[in-house]
Design a protein around this motif. Structure first.
Motif, short mmCIF file in Angstrom:
data_model
loop_
_atom_site.label_atom_id
_atom_site.label_comp_id
_atom_site.label_asym_id
_atom_site.label_seq_id
_atom_site.Cartn_x
_atom_site.Cartn_y
_atom_site.Cartn_z
N GLU A 87 88.00 78.32 -31.47
CA GLU A 87 87.92 78.80 -32.85
C GLU A 87 87.97 80.33 -32.86
O GLU A 87 87.23 80.99 -32.13
CB GLU A 87 86.66 78.28 -33.53
CG GLU A 87 86.62 76.75 -33.64
CD GLU A 87 87.86 76.14 -34.30
OE1 GLU A 87 88.50 76.82 -35.13
OE2 GLU A 87 88.21 74.99 -33.96
N SER A 88 88.82 80.87 -33.70
CA SER A 88 89.05 82.31 -33.73
C SER A 88 87.86 83.04 -34.35
O SER A 88 87.05 82.43 -35.05
CB SER A 88 90.29 82.59 -34.56
OG SER A 88 90.02 82.29 -35.92
N PRO A 89 87.77 84.35 -34.15
CA PRO A 89 86.72 85.13 -34.80
C PRO A 89 86.75 84.97 -36.33
O PRO A 89 85.70 84.98 -36.97
CB PRO A 89 87.03 86.56 -34.39
CG PRO A 89 87.76 86.42 -33.08
CD PRO A 89 88.56 85.16 -33.20
N GLN A 90 87.94 84.79 -36.90
CA GLN A 90 88.03 84.63 -38.35
C GLN A 90 87.41 83.29 -38.77
O GLN A 90 86.73 83.21 -39.80
CB GLN A 90 89.50 84.69 -38.81
CG GLN A 90 90.11 86.09 -38.71
CD GLN A 90 90.38 86.52 -37.28
OE1 GLN A 90 90.62 85.69 -36.39
NE2 GLN A 90 90.34 87.82 -37.03
N MET B 262 85.09 81.79 -37.12
CA MET B 262 83.65 81.97 -36.91
C MET B 262 83.02 82.68 -38.10
O MET B 262 81.92 82.32 -38.55
CB MET B 262 83.41 82.78 -35.63
CG MET B 262 83.91 82.12 -34.36
SD MET B 262 83.18 80.51 -34.08
CE MET B 262 81.49 80.99 -33.97
#
Lengths: 504, 440
Positions: A447-450, A452
């Motif tokens: 899962e990407s930082p975005q 998250m």
């Protein structure tokens, strides 16, 4: 981490079907059919000619009678009522719901793998045998063990296999032992497997820091202890820092250490169970190595062991023979088969292709990003939720809704159902049992930082605005499901419906 | 290569800074220094997608499969057609990439498929309830025996030698932990000869049995009654298209292998453990069970139920340790059974039986080939061959056939031959001609 693209976040609610779908039995229409078989030219003997009268079915077995088009519509509409990793984030603690790369689907779909009958002689399945042997070798390299069986088809099957290895070992040491120690934070499969392995469960408490209470463990250790089952990092997402001391203490009384590999994702390329002193390790390839979970399986639960336990592994195992070809071999003191053939072979092929794609360097990055995501989210949510073990952890963490329940009536289950409305899957709730109103969150590395950021904001919104949460979820295919009624008025089949409707 | 980690270096740095850390190594501060893996994993770097595909393709190409090798082998795994609709629907990623349905509000797809699956498996068994799947036929057998022992309070098991030997071997492995005493019951001319007396917990018989023979289930029921035992029947679900259901003969528990419905042979896995029992035993049912209920607005909904039997709640007192099962394979099975329908299942069984009779007749016309046993068979049969069966299999591979499964000494050798709806008359004629050549 604001301002980024919505990257990775998928809202489920608008796309998932709200309309009820009838069962396939209700779609049935007498005489309609979808089946189609090869033209064979084989003589068309009648059923009466082929089956002795006392065995012959008096009337055909009733199955749905639908066209292919109706069947495709039915199943496709059902699929629209189902959340999945491909749709969005799935932070279900302890389950490692990472993205499943599509290249692994292609690998498992190869006719040369999927079309092989398992009884074919070794000379005709050399490719499969090489794949299985190399996968076992790589799993041993990852876990620091000596040899592995790939037969166990799931984690719990791996656990039971491991416990039977433990039994066989102690039997050959001259005396059977009776107890297996497990922490109070352990997965439920551990004690259930202990019982089936013929042992009694002894529970060891966790200390205030969330790890095995070593003093309490020492009190429980004697020469009747067959071994200990540990998950490391444990189900609180914390690394058992005293593991070397624990291993020494268990080994001192002649016990063995069993590693529950549910959380192996956190330590890939960082540390290895074998180096920690474990004797038996099971892995959940459907967690750590991206085999898709299939709505509940098939998984794969290989078991790797140290050198002294290798002679007890289930057989047959592929080994290189004198002529350089692969052949099947059953170890001298084998506990016997634990699967009708070689385990969930296509799941093994998927995991193998995932390991090839990642390589040693990629697997280490998996652990780094998984641990980074989890710690970032824990740090981010400290102001919104209780963090009963608020210190750096590994790939997952356990938050608690205990304070929110007291102050605002917001329970863990309400947080879970609200998160579904927000377009995410829920965390694992009410586990581990030692945490009140537990929310066990495992974001995974994919899962990407975005994503998250979006997940953090959703969880913050839920904590900040608990009003009406007990009515959630409202935007999902069905609202909150009456689980008590399902158990009280049991309807396990369509034929058991109170007013049976026939398929005619 | 880390293909599947989306984070950019800048994002990683930003997230580390938020945590007050300076490097990814700092993330592992709680792992004692002495336990850290110096130098990383001893494994080659990651490969690109095309390179992985090439390597997997190389391994796949080494195996001999249809059409290079026309399959006449069975013994629990069969070469049935998997139609395009079943393949395509089963591999919808909504099913493939979902977890166990712990949140029913967003898992109605999998849950309803399992409810339909349970209904069809219960009908195949002729019993009232089926679970949501087990790993394979062997694990279903183990769970069936565990249920029977718990329900009867007796741990001795009469186990017919007509039960698949690989499954018996799995049962034996797990009996080391449960302490069940397995008593083998011999076959006489292909069918089980039950002891006249004795008190046991379970009587286990396979129908049709491993040699393809039609066991007398009425006789097995009477043996179970005399012994005070539950009757556990291992049933071939394809044959059920023509045969009376085990439930109609009085089976208490019916287990089987569901691979023939929608799953390729897959080198023996994933398979599908079918499990059905009488409603009176539902509290002992192993694994997951889906039930119908309603949501807050009264709409039909499905949910996993009677959860207090299961390991995550009951822990050491659970009815089984099963957690992950074979859901996707159960979904494939439900789709395939719906695709077959009432007429298609009967037609499938009929076509297998016709091909089997035709093949058996052709083989028995060859000098020195004789029936291994005399009992009637349906979709699989065993023959004695003038040269050892393993040799036949080896030689037949050169002729383009997987001739069957070579039986062990337990059965006195012999070759087990299975014929599915996929085998044409031309293939069978060529098979018989090659067979005649290799046994000469």
């Amino acid at each position: 981490m604001t301002g980024g693209a919505p990257g990775g976040r998928a809202l489920s609610a608008p796309i998932m079907g709200r309309a009820e779908e009838p069962t396939v039995f209700e779609l049935s229409s007498p005489g309609r059919s979808a089946w189609s078989f090869r033209t064979t030219g084989v003589p068309e003997w009648t059923a009466e000619e082929l089956v002795p009268a006392d065995h012959l079915r008096p009337e055909p077995l009733a199955l749905p009678e639908v066209s292919e088009r109706d069947l495709v519509g039915h199943v496709t509409r059902l699929s629209a009522r189902q959340y999945s990793v491909d749709l969005g984030a799935y932070p279900l603690g302890s389950c490692t719901m990472k993205y499943n790369p599509k290249l692994c689907d292609d690998a498992a779909g190869l006719a040369g793998l999927a079309g092989a009958h398992p009884s074919a002689p070794a000379a005709l399945t050399q490719g499969w045998m090489e794949l299985l042997a190399d996968l076992a070798a790589r799993l041993c390299a990852i876990t620091g063990m000596h040899a592995a069986t790939l037969q166990p088809p799931a984690g719990a099957a791996g656990e039971l296999t491991g416990l039977l290895l433990m039994r066989a070992w102690h039997r050959d040491q001259g005396r059977q032992r009776t107890k297996v120690i497990i922490p109070d934070s352990a997965h439920g499969t551990n004690p259930a497997s202990v019982t089936l392995g013929g042992y009694t469960t002894v529970t060891v408490p966790s200390d205030a820091r969330g790890c095995v209470d070593v003093a309490a463990l020492r009190e429980r250790l004697d020469d009747d202890v067959a071994g200990i089952m540990l998950t490391n990092p444990n189900t609180l997402g914390l690394f058992e820092e005293d593991i070397a001391e624990i291993a020494a203490a268990v080994h001192e009384v002649g016990g063995l250490l069993y590693y529950d590999g549910a959380n192996l994702n956190a330590i890939l390329g960082v540390t290895r169970p074998g180096d920690m002193g474990f004797d038996i390790v099971h892995m959940n390839l459907h967690k750590t190595f991206a085999v898709p979970h299939g709505g509940g399986g098939p998984g794969a639960g290989p078991v790797a062991v140290s050198e002294r336990l290798a002679p007890y592994l289930p057989g047959p195992l592929p080994i290189v023979g004198d002529d350089g070809a692969w052949e099947w071999f059953t170890p001298a003191r084998s506990i016997g088969r634990v699967h009708s053939w070689h385990g969930n072979a296509l799941a093994l092929a998927r995991a193998y292709s995932y390991i090839l794609a990642n390589g040693g360097d990629g697997l280490r990055k998996v652990a780094e990003a998984a641990v980074l995501n989890a710690n970032w989210l824990r740090q981010r949510l400290r102001g919104s939720y209780d963090m009963p073990y608020d210190r750096p952890g590994m790939h997952e963490f356990v938050a608690s809704a205990a304070s929110l329940k007291r102050t605002a009536g917001l329970k863990a289950v309400d947080v879970a159902k609200r998160l579904l409305e927000e377009g995410f899957h829920a965390p694992t709730v009410y586990f581990p049992l030692i945490v009140e109103e537990a929310l066990m969150i495992e974001p995974t590395e994919t899962e990407s930082p975005q994503t998250m950021e979006a997940l953090a904001q959703a969880l913050e919104r839920i904590a900040a605005d608990p009003e009406g949460a007990s009515a959630a979820p409202r935007s999902t295919p069905v609202g909150r499901v009456d689980e008590a009624r399902a158990a009280r008025h049991l309807i396990p089949t369509w034929d058991a419906r109170p007013e049976p409707r026939t398929s005619e | 290569m880390g293909h599947f980690v989306p984070h950019t270096d800048a994002e990683i740095a930003e997230m580390l800074a938020f945590l007050g850390l300076s490097s990814t190594e700092d993330l592992f501060a709680t792992v004692p220094e002495a336990l850290r893996l110096a130098g990383g994993l001893a494994m080659a770097p990651g490969l690109s997608e095309p390179d992985v595909a090439a390597e997997m393709g190389r391994l796949a190409a080494v195996n001999a499969v249809f059409p290079q090798l026309v399959c006449f082998a069975g013994g629990g795994v069969y070469d049935h057609e998997v139609p395009a609709a079943t393949r395509s629907l089963t591999f919808r990623s909504e099913f493939v990439t979902a977890y166990t349905p712990y949140q029913p509000e967003v898992a109605q797809g999998v849950l309803q498929m399992l409810f339909e699956y349970q209904t069809m498996v219960a009908r195949l068994a002729g019993l009232e309830v089926a679970n949501a799947s087990l790993y394979d036929g062997a694990s279903a057998l183990v769970e069936g025996v565990n249920l029977a022992v718990a329900a009867s309070g007796r741990s001795t098991v009469w186990l017919s030698r007509g039960v698949n030997p690989s499954w018996r071997s799995v049962l034996e492995t797990f009996s080391a932990g449960t302490g069940h005493e397995l008593v083998d019951v011999a076959l006489v001319d292909g069918v089980t000869a039950w002891p006249a007396d004795g008190q046991v917990g379970a009587v286990v018989v396979q129908y049709p049995n491993y040699l393809g023979c039609l066991e007398d289930l009425g006789e097995a029921r009477r043996a179970a009654d005399r012994a005070g035992a539950l009757l556990v029947v291992v049933s071939d679900p394809v044959s059920t298209g023509l045969l009376r259901s085990p439930g109609s003969f009085g089976a208490d528990v019916v287990v089987g292998e569901g691979q023939p419905f929608g799953t390729p042979m897959s080198f023996g896995g994933p398979l599908l453990g079918l499990f059905a029992c009488r409603m009176s035993h539902i509290r002992r049912l192993p694994g997951r069970l889906v039930g119908e209920t309603v949501d807050v607005e009264g709409r039909t909904a499905y949910v996993t139920t009677l959860r207090t039997r299961e390991q995550d709640i009951r822990r050491e007192k659970a009815s089984s340790n099963v957690c992950t099962n074979q859901t996707l394979i159960a979904v494939a099975c439900a789709i395939q059974l719906s695709w077959l329908g009432t007429g298609g299942l009967r037609e499938l069984a009929l076509r297998c039986a016709r091909g089997t009779r035709y093949t058996r007749h052709a083989l028995l016309g060859i000098d020195g080939v004789a029936p291994l046993v005399g009992a009637p068979t349906l979709r699989e049969f065993a023959v004695r061959t003038p040269v050892p069966a393993a040799t036949v299999v080896e030689r037949m591979a050169d002729e383009g056939f997987l001739a069957g499964v070579a039986l062990s000494d337990e059965f006195g050798g012999g070759l087990l031959v299975a014929v599915t709806e996929r085998r044409t008359r031309a293939e069978i004629d060529q098979y018989a001609a090659a067979f005649e050549k290799v046994v000469r």
